[in-house]
Design an enzyme around this catalytic site. Sequence first.
Site, PDB file in Angstrom:
ATOM      1  N   HIS A  98       0.840  -1.199   0.000  1.00 57.92           N
ATOM      2  CA  HIS A  98       0.000   0.000   0.000  1.00 57.92           C
ATOM      3  C   HIS A  98       0.877   1.252   0.000  1.00 57.92           C
ATOM      4  CE1 HIS A  98      -3.258   2.789   1.157  1.00 57.92           C
ATOM      5  NE2 HIS A  98      -2.345   3.321   1.960  1.00 57.92           N
ATOM      6  N   GLU A  99       1.919   1.245   0.831  1.00 58.98           N
ATOM      7  CA  GLU A  99       2.815   2.395   0.875  1.00 58.98           C
ATOM      8  C   GLU A  99       3.590   2.549  -0.425  1.00 58.98           C
ATOM      9  OE1 GLU A  99       2.442   4.559   3.061  1.00 58.98           O
ATOM     10  OE2 GLU A  99       1.167   3.354   4.359  1.00 58.98           O
ATOM     11  N   HIS A 102       1.718   4.562  -2.832  1.00 58.98           N
ATOM     12  CA  HIS A 102       1.930   6.015  -2.743  1.00 58.98           C
ATOM     13  C   HIS A 102       3.199   6.426  -3.495  1.00 58.98           C
ATOM     14  CE1 HIS A 102      -1.405   6.805  -0.165  1.00 58.98           C
ATOM     15  NE2 HIS A 102      -0.951   6.067   0.828  1.00 58.98           N
ATOM     16  N   HIS A 106       3.412   9.085  -6.571  1.00 57.88           N
ATOM     17  CA  HIS A 106       4.366  10.196  -6.610  1.00 57.88           C
ATOM     18  C   HIS A 106       5.214  10.144  -7.876  1.00 57.88           C
ATOM     19  CE1 HIS A 106       8.246  12.181  -5.095  1.00 57.88           C
ATOM     20  NE2 HIS A 106       7.369  13.149  -5.244  1.00 57.88           N
TER      21      HIS A 106
END
Length: 235
Positions: A98-99, A102, A106
């Site tokens: 999940h991270e 991100h 980005h």
Amino acid sequence: MGYYASMILLIPAIILSMVASARVQSAFKQYSQVADSRGLTGAQAAKLMLEANGLYDIQINPIQGTLTDNYNPQTRTLNLSQGVYNMASISAVSVACHEVGHALQHAFGYAPLRFRNNIVPIVSFASKISWVLIMVGVMLLASGGQQYGAIGDTVFNVGVLAFVAVVVFHLVTLPVELDASNRAIDQMQTLNIVSGDEVKSAKKVLSAAALTYIAALAVAVANLLRVLAIRGNRR
């Protein structure tokens, strides 16, 4: 509606927030005890997903705490908590990926993430001064003087705008988080990080986490409604 009476508007949101917190803790604990079939730790799954998308320059760091995992776009670091970094479980790989979601947002210029990152300094300041402005505005309005009343009205309205900024932040955070989870699930399947019933388990972990962001939005909206109720009472 008075300051204290208006707190009743917060009760449903607070209950939802408590339920969300309990649910994410429960789901994380449950699937922390379910091993990933490939035996990958959270850090290994994150590295695999990053490199599969051409991101070789993002450092993966262990950090203290529970569910404190985050991706820092300023330092381009992926920071994973103790129960994720070294653990080979469905919970660990789900949170780690999940991270990474991100990080992909980005890297590929996902617009809602850019917008959220840009308003972080504004929202941070707004959240600190909002209630101060509200209370000062209420006191000036209560003074009864026409001049102070006009100033109080302006101060109060600025406080309301500060609350609106906080609501906007939480509103845009929700699709950002959901998109990161969707990216994670897609990549976890594509890269065979999870398979079969593990996909369902991973979705349960990430769905529980998503509820916390819905709860945060509900609390922000409830606070805004509370402020508007106080404002209506003062008119």
